[in-house]
Design an enzyme around this catalytic site. Structure first.
Site, PDB file in Angstrom:
ATOM      1  N   SER A 265       0.832  -1.203   0.000  1.00 33.09           N
ATOM      2  CA  SER A 265       0.000   0.000   0.000  1.00 33.09           C
ATOM      3  C   SER A 265       0.864   1.250   0.000  1.00 33.09           C
ATOM      4  CB  SER A 265      -0.881   0.011   1.237  1.00 33.09           C
ATOM      5  OG  SER A 265      -0.068   0.226   2.380  1.00 33.09           O
ATOM      6  N   LYS A 266       0.188   2.354  -0.260  1.00 33.29           N
ATOM      7  CA  LYS A 266       0.839   3.662  -0.223  1.00 33.29           C
ATOM      8  C   LYS A 266       1.449   3.877   1.163  1.00 33.29           C
ATOM      9  CE  LYS A 266      -1.376   8.091  -0.282  1.00 33.29           C
ATOM     10  NZ  LYS A 266      -2.415   8.882  -0.944  1.00 33.29           N
TER      11      LYS A 266
END
Ligand code: GLU
Length: 515
Positions: A265-266
């Site tokens: 994920s970011k």
């Protein structure tokens, strides 16, 4: 006759491209080039709520930086345009109406509150699905439950409505996926997906299928997260009577966190200080601004190479591939089904491989703007000399200036442990003696410095351990780094001698600031 290969990358401009999106673009590109086909870029921007200004140009810049050129797309044109879905919106309605006419879709008039009530009721009844399916559609407000007259009246009234796909239960959907082989779904629990929303715009599902058909896409290569949607897509191809020319699907594996647990994920990028996006993004809000691969100093070739191997493996154990090698070697059949682990150390390793291939001239050219930004007033020739020494020791070009800063300014920090272990005030005399020897070297080149220093060591019966760590500390502040004689040569006789003579004044007493 086999269909010509036409593939597309179809991002939604909802924010920066995730590394997974870039990999999708890359695999599409490689597949197209390998088979002499066409690679299209299509912007899927029909979701107005999620539209982010600037995201499209970010996507274009990313592909350009990586060298992934496309044959058809928003800014290059082509015979199947426009390539931005927002410019095609009238078209989708026409196709949706066509499905309504043929009984494959219907108008639905339910309000958001009515839909919530439906879901609550189904939940309470512990129904197998809480969605708008064949099991409930006749209890809802739509053109199947209304009389034709009531339906017409609603449509004329200007009140909002949507168009839904009519999914019949009891059917089996089987399609071929080049990575997952045969994939099967049963329609019983599939919902009657909205095709045209109340704002008149198409949903992803409708626009995607209509465009893939009209743009004569032969293979749909996309991330695994789209696999469940494919069931509805196949139903749409059937409803339109396009099944014979339906594209072949290939769903790429997920990209997993470095520990293998869950999707990358970011937030992982921020937490572990590693880029998850290829370029930096100056999004609308400060939280959306972050560093990407480019800002970390990655070469685009290294990003390409790293991504290519994130889910695909060649037949042999070769790892370093440039784009044209990849085109040659790539095949969807060798893409794995299981998730691919994002290994940042490996990404750096790839960068290093490309850095090692650079000539000193190339490195000097890359260093010039970086050195200027640091106000280092040095010649290209000097940068070249430093680059040659530092090249095998760094992962990124910028590290040549970071790790090798002592070639450009005075030593700022000293390796505390080494100083404690090696340094005593009486050692200054030894360094002064060496400085005298070095002053006597006529041509200050490593090949002349080395014999002079060695002769002195022999005469004084000094072993390497007694001399070199001290010299390194004096010259660079650390025990690591390029060869001592080469370092001296690049630093020049003047600076070398000065640093040796001044070592004591810096190291007595051991400075607190040493790291
Ligand atoms: N617009 C979709 C996305 O953002 C495209 C998915 C597909 O390739 O069908 O990824």
């Amino acid at each position: 006759m086999t269909q010509p290969v036409r593939v597309r990358f179809a991002p939604s401009p909802t924010g920066p491209l995730h590394i997974g999106g870039v990999r999708t673009a890359l695999y599409n590109y490689l597949f197209a080039r390998k088979h002499g086909g066409k690679f299209l870029l299509r912007i899927e921007d029909t979701d107005q709520k999620r539209y982010v200004p600037g995201a499209e140009s970010y996507i274009l810049r990313t592909l350009e930086w990586l060298g992934l050129s496309y044959d058809e797309g928003p800014n290059v044109g082509g015979d199947f345009g426009p390539y931005r879905q927002s410019e095609r919106s009238a078209l989708y309605r026409k196709y949706a109406e066509q499905l309504v006419q043929s009984g494959k879709a219907y108008y639905a008039f339910d309000t958001p509150d009515e839909l919530d009530a439906m879901r609550a009721k189904l939940q309470q009844a512990k129904a197998a699905s809480t969605s708008y399916t064949s099991a409930v559609r006749l209890q809802m407000k739509n053109s199947l439950s209304f009389s034709p007259a009531d339906t017409d009246a609603w449509l004329q009234s200007g009140k909002p409505y949507v168009i839904r796909l009519k999914v019949d239960p009891g059917e089996e959907i089987v399609f071929r996926d080049l990575i997952r082989d045969e994939v099967r779904f049963v329609t019983d629990l599939l919902d009657d997906k909205v095709l045209i929303k109340a704002d008149g715009l198409p949903t992803y599902h409708l626009a995607n299928v209509v465009d893939d058909h009209l743009m004569q896409i032969s293979h749909v290569i996309r991330g695994e997260e789209w696999l469940p949607s494919t069931a509805h897509h196949v139903l749409l191809y059937r409803a339109f009577g396009w099944e014979a020319t339906m594209p072949v699907f290939a769903h790429l594996p997920l990209i997993l966190k470095p520990n293998g647990k869950g999707k990358l994920s970011k937030r992982d990028g921020v937490k572990f200080d590693m880029p998850v996006f290829p370029l930096s993004w100056d999004g609308a809000s400060p939280e959306e601004s972050f560093k990407g691969f480019r800002e970390y100093g990655f070469y685009p070739e290294a990003v390409i190479n790293f991504l290519a191997l994130l889910g695909w493996h060649p037949e042999d154990d070769r790892e370093v591939f440039d784009l044209s090698d990849l085109v040659e070697a790539f095949s969807l059949r060798r893409v794995q089904k299981s998730g691919a682990i994002f290994d940042y150390e490996k990404a750096k390793w790839f960068n290093k491989q490309y850095l090692l291939r650079k000539t000193p001239e190339e490195l000097a050219r890359e260093l010039e703007p970086l050195a200027a930004a640091k106000n280092y007033d040095v010649s290209g020739d000097y940068l070249k000399q430093v680059a040659v020494l530092m090249q095998p020791r760094v992962d990124f070009v910028k590290d040549i200036l970071e790790d090798g800063y002592y070639f450009f300014e005075e030593v700022k920090t000293y390796d505390r442990k080494a100083v404690k272990k090696r340094w005593k005030p009486e050692k200054q005399a030894l360094l002064d003696e060496l400085a005298d020897v070095l002053e006597g070297v006529d041509r200050f080149l490593a090949r002349y410095i080395e014999p002079a220093v060695k002769a002195w060591m022999e005469q004084r019966e000094l072993g390497p351990g007694a001399v070199f760590p001290l010299v390194r500390l004096a010259l660079t502040g650390s025990l690591k780094g390029p060869g001592v004689f080469e370092t001296m040569e690049v630093l020049t006789q003047y600076v070398t001698v000065r640093r040796l003579r001044e070592a004591g004044s810096k190291l007595n007493p051991i400075p607190e600031s040493v790291s």
